[in-house]
Design a protein around this motif. Structure first.
Motif, PDB file in Angstrom:
ATOM      1  N   GLU A 159       0.828  -1.209   0.000  1.00 50.07           N
ATOM      2  CA  GLU A 159       0.000   0.000   0.000  1.00 50.07           C
ATOM      3  C   GLU A 159       0.865   1.264   0.000  1.00 50.07           C
ATOM      4  OE1 GLU A 159      -2.794  -0.167   3.183  1.00 50.07           O
ATOM      5  OE2 GLU A 159      -3.703  -2.052   2.513  1.00 50.07           O
TER       6      GLU A 159
ATOM      7  N   ASP B 196       2.785   2.605   2.227  1.00 52.48           N
ATOM      8  CA  ASP B 196       2.823   3.417   3.434  1.00 52.48           C
ATOM      9  C   ASP B 196       3.536   2.601   4.516  1.00 52.48           C
ATOM     10  OD1 ASP B 196       1.005   1.543   4.356  1.00 52.48           O
ATOM     11  OD2 ASP B 196      -0.725   2.849   4.121  1.00 52.48           O
TER      12      ASP B 196
ATOM     13  N   SER C   5       2.545   0.782   6.821  1.00 54.90           N
ATOM     14  CA  SER C   5       1.959  -0.518   7.179  1.00 54.90           C
ATOM     15  C   SER C   5       2.615  -1.680   6.453  1.00 54.90           C
ATOM     16  CB  SER C   5       0.452  -0.508   6.886  1.00 54.90           C
ATOM     17  OG  SER C   5       0.216  -0.420   5.486  1.00 54.90           O
TER      18      SER C   5
END
Length: 287
Positions: free
Chosen positions: A140, A142, A144
């Motif tokens: 994604e 980011d 995470s």
């Protein structure tokens, strides 16, 4: 046939032991990763060191192999730190599967470092396996994604370590290599562990001790398995670790992989099966 049956049994025990190790790492709770890695390798160091001394071998191996033992240990330590971090922050089965990409990276390193050639099936199998990794990681772009990327990097680092072990070949006993790695990792993580140390309750101490014990069982049974049968005939059983991890994760942590992760597992295991079947067919033709 009897030897191969023994190899299968030892390989399954090894896979179960490593899956259980991952569970104990999670059960130890929110402790610093270096504290967990230190504990795992300290216990392993004591066990492997006892075996080295029992066999009256030099603890740190032959001087001529020192450089390669250091390389193996440095890569293995970095890989274990990345793997333990991913265990704490991903589903147990996801972190296990990403780590199980290491055989594919071994073939890449073997091509560039050991000058081993790719078979015709290896290149498409690598593509399939890495596509599977993308399904598990689900990038994604980011913060995470960091645990998943560290899980993937653990496979890369483990592959480098295993390539070095292959280069060492018959130059050192397996228990000497295990002791050297455990000693190196213990010494490297000791100052970090002291710096970031967090007090533990007795349950956490127990889980970390058990982590070291089952990891040693996994390491030694894996080595014994490869003594009873060629790696190409039994290495596919390594992936039962993911099955064990999934079962343990479901019952202990109520965790179920999502659909994309399951697709990723299927792709990676399919790629491993392609290589396994191809290697067995080639072996039969040679015989």
């Amino acid at each position: 046939m009897v030897e191969k049956r023994k190899a299968v049994i030892y390989m399954l025990i090894s896979s179960l032991a490593f899956a259980t190790m991952g569970a104990f790492v999670k059960l130890a709770g929110d402790l610093p990763t270096v504290q967990k890695v230190f504990s795992r390798n300290f216990i392993s160091m004591l066990i492997a060191g006892s075996i080295v001394l029992y066999n009256k071998k030099p603890l740190f191996g032959e001087k001529k192999n020192l450089k390669y033992l250091l390389i193996r240990s440095a890569l293995g330590t970095a890989g274990m730190l990345a793997y333990f971090y991913s265990i704490d922050h991903l589903l147990l089965s996801d972190s296990s599967m990403l780590n199980k990409l290491n055989p594919f990276f071994v073939s890449i390193f073997a091509f560039f470092i050991l000058k081993e050639h790719f078979s015709k099936i290896q290149i498409p199998a690598l593509f399939i396996a890495f596509t599977g990794a993308v399904f598990i990681i689900k990038p994604e772009f980011d913060m995470s994604v960091i645990p998943a990327l560290l899980g993937l990097s653990s496979a890369v680092l483990a592959a480098g370590a295993y390539t070095t072990v292959r280069f060492l070949g018959g130059r050192e006993e397996f228990y000497t290599i295990v002791f050297f790695f455990s000693f190196f990792s213990t010494m490297v993580t000791l100052p970090l562990m002291v710096t970031f140390f967090e007090p533990m309750n007795w349950n956490q101490v127990l889980f970390l001790v058990l982590t070291g014990i089952v990891a040693s069982i996994g390491q030694f049974t894996l080595t014994i398995a490869y003594k009873h049968a060629p790696a190409g005939e039994i290495s596919i059983l390594n992936y039962t670790n993911v099955l064990f991890s999934g079962i343990i994760g479901y019952f202990l942590f109520d965790s179920i992989p999502d659909f994309l992760s399951i697709v990723g597992y299927a792709l990676i295991i399919s790629a491993a099966l392609l290589i396994y079947i191809n290697a067995n067919n080639r072996r039969k033709k040679l015989n």
